[in-house]
Design a protein around this motif. Structure first.
Motif, PDB file in Angstrom:
ATOM      1  N   CYS A  40       2.426   0.976  -2.002  1.00 26.97           N
ATOM      2  CA  CYS A  40       4.355   1.052  -0.678  1.00 26.97           C
ATOM      3  C   CYS A  40       4.019  -0.536  -1.081  1.00 26.97           C
ATOM      4  N   ASP A  41       5.653  -0.603  -2.083  1.00 28.29           N
ATOM      5  CA  ASP A  41       5.804  -1.915  -2.017  1.00 28.29           C
ATOM      6  C   ASP A  41       5.332  -2.932  -2.987  1.00 28.29           C
ATOM      7  N   LYS A  43       1.883  -2.558  -3.254  1.00 27.83           N
ATOM      8  CA  LYS A  43       0.262  -3.004  -3.006  1.00 27.83           C
ATOM      9  C   LYS A  43       0.479  -1.076  -2.910  1.00 27.83           C
ATOM     10  N   CYS A  60       5.527   2.169   6.054  1.00 32.21           N
ATOM     11  CA  CYS A  60       5.699   1.798   5.216  1.00 32.21           C
ATOM     12  C   CYS A  60       6.825   3.218   5.222  1.00 32.21           C
ATOM     13  N   SER A  74       9.226   9.315  -5.848  1.00 32.84           N
ATOM     14  CA  SER A  74       9.130   8.482  -4.696  1.00 32.84           C
ATOM     15  C   SER A  74       9.432   9.907  -3.378  1.00 32.84           C
TER      16      SER A  74
END
Length: 803
Positions: A40-41, A43, A60, A74
């Motif tokens: 997520c982003d 991480k 998230c 995604s």
């Protein structure tokens, strides 16, 4: 089915996030993918085990899943998720070079060109005749994989809901109760389709049931999906919204198919990270569409699949499956940790989805063409109480679906959903229903230069009062002229299976001079024309009685006859042939509407237009007599022709109209030229009018004969500006010319328009992704002046009014 899913939002609520369980699957083989990285982003949240499983916690909203030799995907975060990854085979890797250039594969575009070229010849409607049936099921529910988890959370924490009524609305708690044992919405429909080249199309609604409603909503059950329509991904004008890549050829049902992958251009990602959003399967031999799979950018948002079957050398729609993410439901639960600390609250959220499953079957071609089977309107309701649906279901209802009818029907009765639904559907025809009354929303508020703001109320007793007799009334008050207007009438139906009725009425009202007759216009057309008299102050009063008869001869042909005896008086400074401004008038009026391709359905409230299709023709013939005290003997004729057609260069709309007055008649029986502009304004800004001119001064020009045209051409180029709506541009050309043979008969200040008047314009559809169109227009030709503001105008139009 876009309009259908709007209904489902009435049953959706707001949501949050929680601990999640993820399973990652190989799309081609259906096997789990181990060691897939979930992040997520940037991480890393973890990696999947040998079973392709990972449990993680995150706030998230979306996560990214990647694995060696697979395309990155995604997904929106939910409590339980299954994500499939596509293998990066040598063929798909070779396509990456094309993707980096951000342009479609020329081979794929050539295939799509041929799909469009042969679409009509591949369509069932190229056959002489056919018939088939369909069964459709639409519902709103939690994701199927989350039902067990939802029940567990709900049952373990039901007491918590009772304690939190100060936080949660009653509706929210009720929705949670419903989801624990049933769906929130369920609609089943069975239909039969008949087609004949000679007799046209007939759709029989065999049965229908909507949870929560005792009475059917006829305007809703007549809505149709993408049957016999070119899918959006195939349409030439949408080439700018997608990128297409030819990836493979495979065999499906014994026939070879091209496989074309496509993706939407609108993804807010760098070119290298963009991914495909679906597949097109195109039959190699016929260039017919075999299958379309469309997957959202985030897989948990939903998917759409349509499949066709090859029958009698044509491609019939076989099955449709839709799953669309609607919203999220959040439930608060308590969980006691192992260290015996105080209970802490965690959030569990569940995605709600709209589901559509359609199955088509019993194909027959050719069929015995019996004219009796095609009589009446396009749509006929055979049954609407759901009692025969079992005959058409392709699979039995689940226990959850059976409970839906029981639970939602009970709530529908409790909260009087039937009445609220009838109010909403009445708006389609411009009415609000309240018990035995139907109120016309078009009469509540209006504005014109003579009356100023006009406030009114028009009510009609509907079939709840009596199926054959329908009295009505209206009254209005103009804040500008400070006068009341009113009318009272009675419709007497001669039959209930179609529109056929006598009407008598008495009225005392005002109208604009030179009005083009709008009888039998649709509500949408009349709504578009409301601004026609904003700058016309030449009004006359008419008081009298009328007797008329209307009959729908066929689905596409309507005839109306009327005889009227009026007292008419100009409400402006006017003198006709030195005889004053007040006259007696006895006349007859014949009106014809021919709309052969429009589809209609008969409801207890009367005929309802399902889809307005072109061409359309409107004719009015009025004859005045010196009888029963009448002062005139004139003939008045007007006509309107509307057409809309599509070519490779775009969509062109045409309106051709004109009128003729023979004999001696007062000015209000002539034709004003529908000007919308005002000379007192610095900049002309007006609302659109169905027959109006944005730059022409209102109430100034009159003719006793004229012809006019309105051309609009929508460019085959769609683009996105701000937001999600797709925009396009229309070029517009309007013109008119006419004459006045005896202008000296009319003693008041006006001009005849005897040279060609033209204006050109450009309309931006869905202006800045809104639901309005903004147009700019400029006067050209003989009437152009040196004053820029007189030649220039802005115009605003509600997008829903369309062409």
């Amino acid at each position: 089915m876009k309009r259908v899913f709007i209904v489902l939002f009435l049953w959706a609520f707001a949501f949050g996030f929680s601990q999640s369980k993820l399973t990652v699957i190989n799309e081609a083989k259906g096997t789990p993918i181990s060691d897939a990285t979930v992040s997520c982003d940037g991480k890393i949240l973890g990696k999947t085990d040998p079973n392709g499983f990972l449990e993680f916690r995150s706030k998230c909203k979306s996560i990214q899943i990647s694995a060696p030799n697979f395309f990155k995907e995604s997904a929106l975060v939910e409590d339980e998720m299954t994500v499939t990854l596509i293998n990066t085979s040598s063929k798909t890797q070779s396509i990456e070079t094309v993707i980096l250039e951000d342009k479609s594969d020329p081979k794929a575009l050539e295939i799509l060109r041929k799909v469009n070229q042969f679409f009509k010849s591949n369509s069932p409607q190229s056959l002489d005749s056919y018939s088939y049936k369909s069964y459709e099921k639409i519902s709103l529910d939690i994701d199927q994989d989350s039902i067990s988890a939802f029940k567990e959370v709900f049952n373990d924490n039901f007491n918590l809901f009772k304690k939190q009524k100060t936080k949660d609305s009653i509706d929210d708690v009720s929705a949670r109760r419903i989801f624990s044992k049933s769906k929130l919405f369920l609609w089943e429909r069975a239909q039969e389709y008949l087609y004949s080249q000679k007799l046209g199309e007939k759709v029989n609604i065999l049965d229908n049931r909507i949870s929560g409603l005792k009475q059917p909503i006829y305007e809703l059950i007549s809505l149709q999906g993408n049957r016999d329509k070119i899918p959006n991904q195939i349409k030439p004008e949408n080439r700018g919204l997608y990128r297409f890549y030819l990836t493979d050829t495979i065999e499906v049902d014994g026939r070879k198919n091209f496989v074309i992958r496509f993706r939407e251009v609108s993804y807010k990602k760098s070119v290298k990270k963009r991914k495909f959003s679906g597949y097109l399967y195109i039959d190699i031999e016929t260039y017919g569409i075999k299958k379309i799979e469309s997957i959202s950018k985030d897989k948990n948002e939903g998917n759409i699949t349509s499949t066709w079957v090859f029958y009698n050398q044509k491609w019939f729609l076989d099955e449709e499956s839709v799953k669309l993410r609607m919203s999220r439901m959040r439930m608060n639960t308590t969980e006691k940790p192992n260290n015996d600390e105080e209970n802490r609250v965690k959030k569990n959220s569940f995605g709600t989805y709209a589901y559509l499953n359609s199955k088509y079957f019993d194909y027959q071609s050719p069929i015995t063409e019996n004219p009796e089977d095609f009589k009446g309107y396009t749509f006929t309701v055979k049954n609407a109480d759901g009692k025969t649906l079992q005959q058409y279901r392709t699979e039995p209802l689940s226990d959850r679906e059976k409970n839906t009818y029981f639970v939602i029907d009970s709530l529908g009765k409790k909260y009087n959903v039937d009445r609220k639904a009838r109010i909403l559907t009445g708006l389609i025809n411009g009415q609000i229903r309240a018990g035995s009354f139907d109120f016309d929303i078009g009469e509540v508020f209006n504005y014109n230069l003579y009356e100023g703001f006009r406030l009114g109320l028009k009510g009609k007793l509907n079939e709840n009062f009596n199926p054959y007799f329908s009295p009505d009334y209206y009254f209005a008050y103009g804040l500008g002229d400070e006068k009341f207007k009113y009318g009272i009438g009675l419709d007497i139906k001669t039959r209930l299976d179609k529109n056929a009725f006598f009407r008598v009425e008495y009225y005392d009202d005002v109208n604009s001079s030179g009005e083009f007759y709008r009888r039998l216009w649709t509500f949408k057309m009349r709504m578009m024309n409301y601004g026609n008299n904003i700058n016309n102050d030449k009004y006359y009063r008419y008081q009298g009685v009328s007797v008329s008869y209307l009959n729908d001869v066929t689905n596409g042909l309507t005839l109306a006859f009327a005889a009227r005896r009026n007292t008419e008086e100009a409400k402006f400074d006017y003198n006709f042939r030195n005889s004053g401004s007040k006259f007696e008038n006895f006349n007859t009026l014949v009106t014809l509407k021919y709309s052969p391709n429009s589809t209609n359905i008969m409801t207890p409230q009367g005929k309802s237009i399902v889809e307005q299709k072109y061409p359309e023709l409107y004719l009015n013939f009025e004859q005045s007599f010196k009888a029963l005290g009448g002062d005139f003997n004139y003939t008045r004729f007007d006509a309107l022709f509307v057409q809309n057609f599509k070519t490779a260069l775009g969509t062109t709309g045409v309106r051709l109209y004109g009128g003729l007055v023979l004999g001696e008649a007062p000015i209000w029986k002539h034709f004003t030229m529908n000007g919308l502009a005002s000379p007192s304004r610095d900049i002309n800004f007006n609302l659109t009018s169905y027959l109006g001119f944005a730059t022409l001064e209102g109430g100034r020009f009159y003719n006793d004969r004229f012809v006019a045209y309105y051309f609009t051409h929508q460019l085959p180029w769609y683009f996105k500006s701000i937001g999600q709506n797709v925009s396009s541009l229309d070029f517009v050309l309007r013109g008119t010319i006419g004459d006045m043979k005896r202008p000296e008969y009319h003693d008041f200040r006006f001009r005849k328009l005897d040279h060609l008047y033209q204006e050109v314009g450009l309309e931006w559809n869905n202006f800045l992704s809104s639901y309005f169109n903004l147009g700019v227009f400029y006067r050209v030709g003989f009437y152009t002046t040196n004053n820029f503001k007189q030649n220039f105008a802005f115009q605003f139009k509600l997008k829903l009014l369309e062409f």
